[in-house]
Design a protein around this motif. Structure first.
Motif, short mmCIF file in Angstrom:
data_model
loop_
_atom_site.label_atom_id
_atom_site.label_comp_id
_atom_site.label_asym_id
_atom_site.label_seq_id
_atom_site.Cartn_x
_atom_site.Cartn_y
_atom_site.Cartn_z
N LEU A 5 19.21 45.04 47.71
CA LEU A 5 18.35 44.05 46.29
C LEU A 5 18.52 44.82 44.86
N ASP A 6 19.57 46.25 45.11
CA ASP A 6 20.29 47.21 44.01
C ASP A 6 21.52 47.11 43.35
N LEU A 7 21.99 46.43 44.50
CA LEU A 7 23.50 46.13 43.77
C LEU A 7 23.61 45.34 43.19
N THR A 8 25.19 45.55 42.22
CA THR A 8 24.85 44.71 41.28
C THR A 8 26.64 43.64 41.22
N LEU A 9 26.66 43.58 40.20
CA LEU A 9 27.84 42.26 40.49
C LEU A 9 28.90 43.58 40.66
N ALA A 10 29.14 43.96 40.03
CA ALA A 10 30.57 45.18 40.11
C ALA A 10 30.45 45.50 41.60
N LEU A 12 29.05 44.23 44.46
CA LEU A 12 29.85 43.28 45.13
C LEU A 12 31.25 43.01 44.92
N ARG A 13 31.94 42.72 43.70
CA ARG A 13 32.95 42.51 43.64
C ARG A 13 33.44 43.71 44.37
N ARG A 14 34.05 45.28 43.58
CA ARG A 14 34.20 46.36 44.58
C ARG A 14 34.43 46.41 45.96
N VAL A 15 32.88 45.78 46.47
CA VAL A 15 33.76 45.34 47.88
C VAL A 15 34.29 44.33 48.59
N LEU A 16 34.68 43.27 47.99
CA LEU A 16 35.44 42.11 48.24
C LEU A 16 36.60 42.03 48.07
N ASP A 17 36.45 42.86 46.86
CA ASP A 17 38.18 43.83 46.62
C ASP A 17 38.72 44.35 48.05
N VAL A 18 38.13 45.22 48.33
CA VAL A 18 39.09 45.91 49.63
C VAL A 18 38.78 45.51 50.85
N ASP A 19 37.72 44.50 50.66
CA ASP A 19 37.57 43.71 52.21
C ASP A 19 38.50 42.32 52.62
N LEU A 20 38.53 42.24 50.67
CA LEU A 20 39.00 40.44 50.62
C LEU A 20 40.76 40.93 50.88
N ALA A 21 40.66 41.20 49.31
CA ALA A 21 42.33 41.56 48.48
C ALA A 21 42.72 42.31 49.56
N GLY A 22 42.34 43.40 50.00
CA GLY A 22 43.12 44.42 50.60
C GLY A 22 44.39 44.12 51.60
N PRO A 23 43.37 43.26 52.41
CA PRO A 23 44.45 42.60 54.20
C PRO A 23 45.14 41.64 53.25
N PHE A 24 44.79 40.52 52.58
CA PHE A 24 45.71 39.47 51.94
C PHE A 24 46.17 40.48 51.48
#
Length: 65
Positions: A5-10, A12-24
């Motif tokens: 509940l304390d996560l910000t959109l920023a 979330l985007r950082r997590v997605l960059d590491v988890d999705l963009a990195g392997p890609f």
């Protein structure tokens, strides 16, 4: 670890960059390298055939005679 509940959109985007963009991006780089290596093997096989060699390259580490 930050509670959900304390996560910000920023965050979330950082997590997605590491988890999705990195392997890609790693996969893209690996694919480009594999294509370059395959071309080198193919060019070596053609060069051998043009030079009259009887060996045929079957892969980067295996030569059939």
């Amino acid at each position: 670890m930050t509670p959900y509940l304390d996560l910000t959109l920023a965050d979330l985007r950082r997590v997605l960059d590491v988890d999705l963009a990195g392997p890609f991006l790693c996969g893209q780089r690996a694919a480009r390298r594999m294509i370059r290596q395959a071309r080198a093997v193919g060019e070596a096989a053609v060069r051998d055939l043009l030079n009259g060699s009887r060996r045929h390259v079957a892969g980067p580490r295996r030569v059939l005679r």
